[in-house]
Every structure is written in C-alpha cells, then in structure tokens.
Motif scaffolding. Structure first.
Motif, PDB file in Angstrom:
ATOM      1  N   TYR A  69      67.519 128.729 114.649  1.00  0.00           N
ATOM      2  CA  TYR A  69      68.394 129.893 114.581  1.00  0.00           C
ATOM      3  C   TYR A  69      68.411 130.455 113.154  1.00  0.00           C
ATOM      4  O   TYR A  69      68.311 129.711 112.182  1.00  0.00           O
ATOM      5  N   SER A  70      68.541 131.777 113.062  1.00  0.00           N
ATOM      6  CA  SER A  70      68.617 132.412 111.752  1.00  0.00           C
ATOM      7  C   SER A  70      69.984 132.130 111.125  1.00  0.00           C
ATOM      8  O   SER A  70      70.928 131.730 111.816  1.00  0.00           O
ATOM      9  N   PRO A  71      70.127 132.331 109.796  1.00  0.00           N
ATOM     10  CA  PRO A  71      71.438 132.114 109.166  1.00  0.00           C
ATOM     11  C   PRO A  71      72.553 132.928 109.818  1.00  0.00           C
ATOM     12  O   PRO A  71      73.659 132.418 110.013  1.00  0.00           O
ATOM     13  N   ASP A  72      72.284 134.194 110.162  1.00  0.00           N
ATOM     14  CA  ASP A  72      73.307 135.008 110.820  1.00  0.00           C
ATOM     15  C   ASP A  72      73.663 134.432 112.184  1.00  0.00           C
ATOM     16  O   ASP A  72      74.836 134.409 112.583  1.00  0.00           O
ATOM     17  N   GLU A  73      72.643 133.988 112.918  1.00  0.00           N
ATOM     18  CA  GLU A  73      72.898 133.401 114.235  1.00  0.00           C
ATOM     19  C   GLU A  73      73.722 132.125 114.104  1.00  0.00           C
ATOM     20  O   GLU A  73      74.638 131.885 114.902  1.00  0.00           O
ATOM     21  N   TRP A  74      73.418 131.310 113.119  1.00  0.00           N
ATOM     22  CA  TRP A  74      74.198 130.096 112.901  1.00  0.00           C
ATOM     23  C   TRP A  74      75.672 130.433 112.666  1.00  0.00           C
ATOM     24  O   TRP A  74      76.567 129.768 113.188  1.00  0.00           O
ATOM     25  N   THR A  75      75.918 131.463 111.883  1.00  0.00           N
ATOM     26  CA  THR A  75      77.303 131.857 111.610  1.00  0.00           C
ATOM     27  C   THR A  75      78.006 132.303 112.886  1.00  0.00           C
ATOM     28  O   THR A  75      79.138 131.895 113.169  1.00  0.00           O
ATOM     29  N   ASP A  76      77.332 133.146 113.663  1.00  0.00           N
ATOM     30  CA  ASP A  76      77.945 133.691 114.877  1.00  0.00           C
ATOM     31  C   ASP A  76      78.068 132.656 115.985  1.00  0.00           C
ATOM     32  O   ASP A  76      78.976 132.739 116.828  1.00  0.00           O
TER      33      ASP A  76
END
Length: 301
Positions: A106-113
């Motif tokens: 997962y991308s960093p943004d995806e990890w956050t969301d």
C-alpha cells in the motif's frame, strides 16, 4: 446490467404486556453510489414513532426512531426501491502490480486512510488465528486472488453454517474452534485473517438477493434476513466484495448497507425497552429482496 428491485425488511418484537420503548437506531438503506441508485424509501412503525435520518462517521445512513407510546408489540417495516448495478467477473479489473501478490504494497496515503482496516482487532491468546492465517500462504509470492479464493473455499468446505437468535458476533477464535457460525461470524473471522495477511478489510452488512428465493424456492445461505460479508481493498481495483458464506464475489447479489471496522459498528437494528425481564416474548425478522425487472445500460449497446 442493472436490476430494479424492492427490499422489505420487517422486524416484530412481542411482549406479554405493554412496555415502553427507548430510542431505536437502524441501518437499512443501501449505500448510494456506483452500486446503487435509490428511487424511494420509507420507515413505518407500530406504535408510531418520530423518525429522522442521520449518517455515521463512515457515511452509513442511520434511521433514528423515537417512541412515546406503550405497546405489547413493536413492528418496524423498512421498504426501499432502487436500481442495483452488478458486474460479472469483478476480478477482471486489473490489479496494480503491487497488489498482485501477498504482501500487498500500500502507498503511504493508502496506509493512512486504511489504518483502521489493516490493524487486527481481535485477541489471539492461543495463537490459533496466527496458525490458521499461515495455512493460506505457501511461500513468498502467493497470488492475492488465489489466497482469497482459497479462504472462501475453506469456509464452504470445512465450516457449518449455524443460525442463532442470540445477538452479537462470535469472537474469531471461537468461530475457528467451532468451525461453525453465522454470516456475521464468518465475515469477522475472514476479516481478522486477511488483516493478519496485511490486507485492508472491512465488515459489510446488507442484503443478499437470491433469485431462487425470489421465485419461491429454497434460498441461498443467509437469504431471508440481513446478511454480512467482507470487502477487501486491492490497489488498482478498489474495494472488492467477498462473501465467505456463499462464495459470492460478483454480480448484484450483494447489496451493501453499512461498512465498518468491526461488526458492532454495523448492527442492522438496535434499541431498548423498559419493563420486567419476563415481559419479553420473542422476535421475528423477515427480509425479502424482490426483482421487479432488469435494466439494460445504454452503454452496453
């Protein structure tokens, strides 16, 4: 292809003498968006109630009912008519290269969301969930969709569906030990397994359209009531449905109402009543999902 359908969800509580009722909250309205277009809906109760609508933090629609009269029977009827869109072969959507094998990247943004859907919530004191999870991966480059289908087959072949009247959802370890449970139990065990594999997963409550039941025949497991299943987020394809109870992951059979991190956030109907403990005489639930007709999308030619 789309289906024009009507859902009727009736719940009746019975008591030996008139009792009073507290606030009731329900999730019955299908989620609008790419999968559903709602044409009309209603909430009726007997005794009458003051009804208003709100949304929760996950954008699920919640119906709130306030009662002021005593009664020995409480009936709540939800009805909704809408257009439901189904896609055959949903896994034909291309996955991003980073989602084709486990572990998914997962991308960093995806990890956050997705953080709340990636972290396991259930305890595993004896390590049984960890051992069970490892049994679905053979090496370092397991195909993601293969693992998902392997998990679905295991539920179908090794578990026994068991309906029960008691409220709540079993702990994943208990469902695993018993090899038995309801659709909610299956979904919760599958979610906790997928999270331990590093896959963002969420709990879904909604309705199951069963063509056999609509025609008066014996229906699929979980039809005739609210249903529960799993959504998995795979980069490139997005949120994909997986139903461990019926091995469904395509079409318009699954009509989502509420999504949640855990089952307690997606209870179809909850409320309170006031009286003696012995006044309660039972409840009944009936859900029908009726297809009125098919609608062909103009883009299909």
């Amino acid at each position: 292809m789309a289906m024009l359908g009507e859902i009727t969800h009736t719940t009746t509580y019975r008591y030996t003498k008139p009792v009073s009722f507290g606030t009731h909250r329900a999730m019955f309205l299908p989620r609008r968006g790419a999968c559903a277009r709602l044409l009309g809906w209603s909430a009726r109760t007997n005794p009458p109630s003051k009804v208003h609508w709100t949304t929760d933090a996950r954008s699920n629609t919640v119906t709130v009912m306030e009662f002021s009269e005593l009664a020995s029977e409480l009936t709540i009827i939800f009805q909704v008519r809408g257009v439901y869109f189904g896609i055959k072969g949903i896994e034909s959507f291309p996955l991003a290269a980073r989602a084709e094998q486990i572990p998914v990247q997962y991308s960093p943004d995806e990890w956050t969301d997705l953080a709340g859907y990636l972290r396991p919530h259930a305890d595993d004191p004896d390590g049984s969930l960890a051992s069970w999870t490892k049994s679905f991966v053979a090496g370092d480059k397991d195909e993601t969709t293969d693992v998902l289908h392997r998990l679905l087959r295991t539920f179908r072949e090794s578990f026994s569906y068991s309906a029960r009247e008691s409220e709540g959802t079993q702990a994943p370890g208990e469902t695993l030990r018993k090899r038995s449970g309801t659709c909610r139990d299956y979904a919760w065990l599958m979610i906790e397994t997928l999270r331990r594999l590093g896959l963002a997963s969420r709990f879904v409550s909604g309705y199951l359209y069963d063509q056999a039941l609509d025609g008066g025949a014996v229906g699929a497991t979980g039809s005739g009531a609210t249903h529960a299943w799993v959504q998995v987020f795979l980069p490139g394809a997005g949120w994909l449905d997986y139903d461990p109870t019926n091995q469904i992951n395509a079409g318009f059979d699954l009509i989502p109402v509420a999504v949640a991190r855990h089952p307690a956030q997606a209870i179809p109907l909850e409320g309170s009543w006031f009286g003696d403990a012995g006044d309660y005489a039972g409840m009944s639930v009936n859900v029908t999902v009726h297809k009125i007709g098919d609608i062909r999308d103009s883009s299909e030619g």
